[in-house]
Design a protein around this motif. Sequence first.
Motif, PDB file in Angstrom:
ATOM      1  N   VAL A 251       0.851  -1.183   0.000  1.00 54.81           N
ATOM      2  CA  VAL A 251       0.000   0.000   0.000  1.00 54.81           C
ATOM      3  C   VAL A 251       0.891   1.238   0.000  1.00 54.81           C
ATOM      4  O   VAL A 251       1.741   1.399   0.876  1.00 54.81           O
ATOM      5  N   ILE A 252       0.721   2.090  -1.001  1.00 54.90           N
ATOM      6  CA  ILE A 252       1.452   3.354  -1.086  1.00 54.90           C
ATOM      7  C   ILE A 252       0.478   4.472  -0.723  1.00 54.90           C
ATOM      8  O   ILE A 252      -0.480   4.722  -1.452  1.00 54.90           O
ATOM      9  N   LYS A 253       0.725   5.126   0.383  1.00 53.63           N
ATOM     10  CA  LYS A 253      -0.161   6.200   0.842  1.00 53.63           C
ATOM     11  C   LYS A 253       0.238   7.520   0.180  1.00 53.63           C
ATOM     12  O   LYS A 253       1.421   7.814   0.024  1.00 53.63           O
ATOM     13  N   VAL A 254      -0.793   8.295  -0.180  1.00 54.54           N
ATOM     14  CA  VAL A 254      -0.595   9.560  -0.891  1.00 54.54           C
ATOM     15  C   VAL A 254      -1.320  10.665  -0.142  1.00 54.54           C
ATOM     16  O   VAL A 254      -2.448  10.470   0.332  1.00 54.54           O
ATOM     17  N   SER A 255      -0.690  11.851  -0.049  1.00 52.69           N
ATOM     18  CA  SER A 255      -1.328  12.976   0.635  1.00 52.69           C
ATOM     19  C   SER A 255      -0.831  14.304   0.073  1.00 52.69           C
ATOM     20  O   SER A 255       0.317  14.416  -0.367  1.00 52.69           O
ATOM     21  N   VAL A 256      -1.703  15.302   0.102  1.00 47.54           N
ATOM     22  CA  VAL A 256      -1.300  16.689  -0.128  1.00 47.54           C
ATOM     23  C   VAL A 256      -1.707  17.553   1.065  1.00 47.54           C
ATOM     24  O   VAL A 256      -1.603  18.772   1.012  1.00 47.54           O
ATOM     25  N   ALA A 257      -2.153  16.911   2.142  1.00 54.29           N
ATOM     26  CA  ALA A 257      -2.586  17.633   3.335  1.00 54.29           C
ATOM     27  C   ALA A 257      -1.619  17.487   4.498  1.00 54.29           C
ATOM     28  O   ALA A 257      -1.720  18.226   5.478  1.00 54.29           O
ATOM     29  N   GLN A 258      -0.685  16.564   4.401  1.00 53.15           N
ATOM     30  CA  GLN A 258       0.186  16.287   5.534  1.00 53.15           C
ATOM     31  C   GLN A 258       1.453  15.597   5.065  1.00 53.15           C
ATOM     32  O   GLN A 258       1.489  14.979   3.993  1.00 53.15           O
ATOM     33  N   LYS A 259       2.498  15.714   5.881  1.00 51.82           N
ATOM     34  CA  LYS A 259       3.711  14.941   5.647  1.00 51.82           C
ATOM     35  C   LYS A 259       3.490  13.554   6.222  1.00 51.82           C
ATOM     36  O   LYS A 259       3.120  13.412   7.383  1.00 51.82           O
ATOM     37  N   LEU A 260       3.693  12.546   5.400  1.00 52.66           N
ATOM     38  CA  LEU A 260       3.492  11.171   5.834  1.00 52.66           C
ATOM     39  C   LEU A 260       4.813  10.590   6.324  1.00 52.66           C
ATOM     40  O   LEU A 260       5.881  10.896   5.781  1.00 52.66           O
ATOM     41  N   SER A 261       4.727   9.748   7.331  1.00 52.35           N
ATOM     42  CA  SER A 261       5.938   9.146   7.876  1.00 52.35           C
ATOM     43  C   SER A 261       5.652   7.704   8.273  1.00 52.35           C
ATOM     44  O   SER A 261       4.506   7.255   8.265  1.00 52.35           O
ATOM     45  N   GLY A 262       6.708   6.987   8.640  1.00 55.56           N
ATOM     46  CA  GLY A 262       6.570   5.600   9.043  1.00 55.56           C
ATOM     47  C   GLY A 262       7.436   4.691   8.200  1.00 55.56           C
ATOM     48  O   GLY A 262       8.105   5.128   7.252  1.00 55.56           O
TER      49      GLY A 262
END
Length: 468
Positions: A251-262
């Motif tokens: 699963v590749i998570k995508v966002s333009v509302a937040q910096k993703l981490s993990g």
Amino acid sequence: MIPVVGFEGARVAVLGLGRSGLATAWALRAGGAMPVCWDDNPAARDAAEAEGFDCSDLLKQGAFDTIKTLIVSPGIPHLYPTPNPVVLAALNAGVPVDNDIGLFFRSFATRQWDNFETLPKVIAVTGSNGKSTTSALIHHVLDQAGRRTQLAGNIGRGVLDIEPAEDGDVVVLELSSYQTELARHLTPDIAVFTNLSPDHLDRHAGVGGYFAAKRRLFAEGGPDRAVIGVDEPEGLFLAGQLSEGPADDRVIKVSVAQKLSGPGWQVFAKKGFLSEYRKGRQAGSIDLRAIPGLPGAHNHQNACAAYAACRALGLAPRVIEAGFASFEGLPHRSQIIAVSNGVTFVNDSKATNVDAACKALAAFKNIRWICGGLEKDGGLGDLPAAAGNVCKAYVIGREAAGFAMQLTGVDAEVCGTMEIAVRRAIEDAQDGDVVLLAPAAASFDQYDSFEKRGDDFIAQVQAGLGSV
């Protein structure tokens, strides 16, 4: 053409004889089936009969006695707001119901693939907004990278109208909820979920049914990789359902509302910069700000999703960046059509719902906003609050006055027609302004399609600038 397999010598009913319906009939015939066609429109039946297809009323007594399967075109509501009578007759007769997407997935792979060095792949893109741009962007990047690729589905050609796969092919499909909700086979290699906002609520009996139709692409298909926009609760929920844990990079998570981490695989954009992280380390980055074909945060979300899909295919970040740089965008989607005396004219006629219009409004400053049309279920919601960049709204549509009254806090002028709205916007516009068509409504009160509405906007802008 993709010949449909599994129906050799069988009678297969086809309901709806538009572009996808006729392509389905041809593909069934190519696979050895005997299509039995029907459309309520006599002209559509005449056109099918002129091409040699048998047309028979599927509501007559015993119509389904010898039918193996019913194939329904995507524009025909089969369950909500009320069951389609032909679909109901098929179900009562115990006849399975499918669509062209289901036929494609059961028929695309052939024995010839055993001789291929690189197996063909299918990337399927769904979501509320941005799926056309995301699909076209993936296709463009692949083409620029020298990969043989075809674009089909809800954009371009019908899925059964494409060419049979060759060694290493990548087929990119844009799939609407109308297409995913009924398909009996959904097996993409990579599935993309852009975002979710309320749309087509009557067709799906509410937002829950709408999300369920989108979710089928992932739950039914079990893609090798899933690219999921997680800026809405539904996307976050879907990513959680598909993942086995934080480090699961399927699963590749995508966002333009937040910096993703993990420890997993993430692609996000902040302040115009796309970043890719994998296993806690940065793996790539692109400055999106100077790419003219991808303006605004909503297009940055599209870019993140397309980037993730291309990376899942093994393309290098610099190859993807080069493809982005030459992407010109799609007609009627943040399309810059003219710049005159410091005023930019942008056609986003595809912004047919509130969420899409909000994203278009966030992409520009000093907006002369042309909006209105056939209002969708749910009203205008947060649209007035998103209009902070609007200098003035010019409202079109048969219910323009009622639409304008809902734009609280926005200077709104009731224009009624596109001609008047464009003329008034040109008269008011100053250096640095953007005249933006982002209707936040369907087109069908005045136009046959959002494309026709966008074309009229372009024509009126050209006429207005010619008279200045």
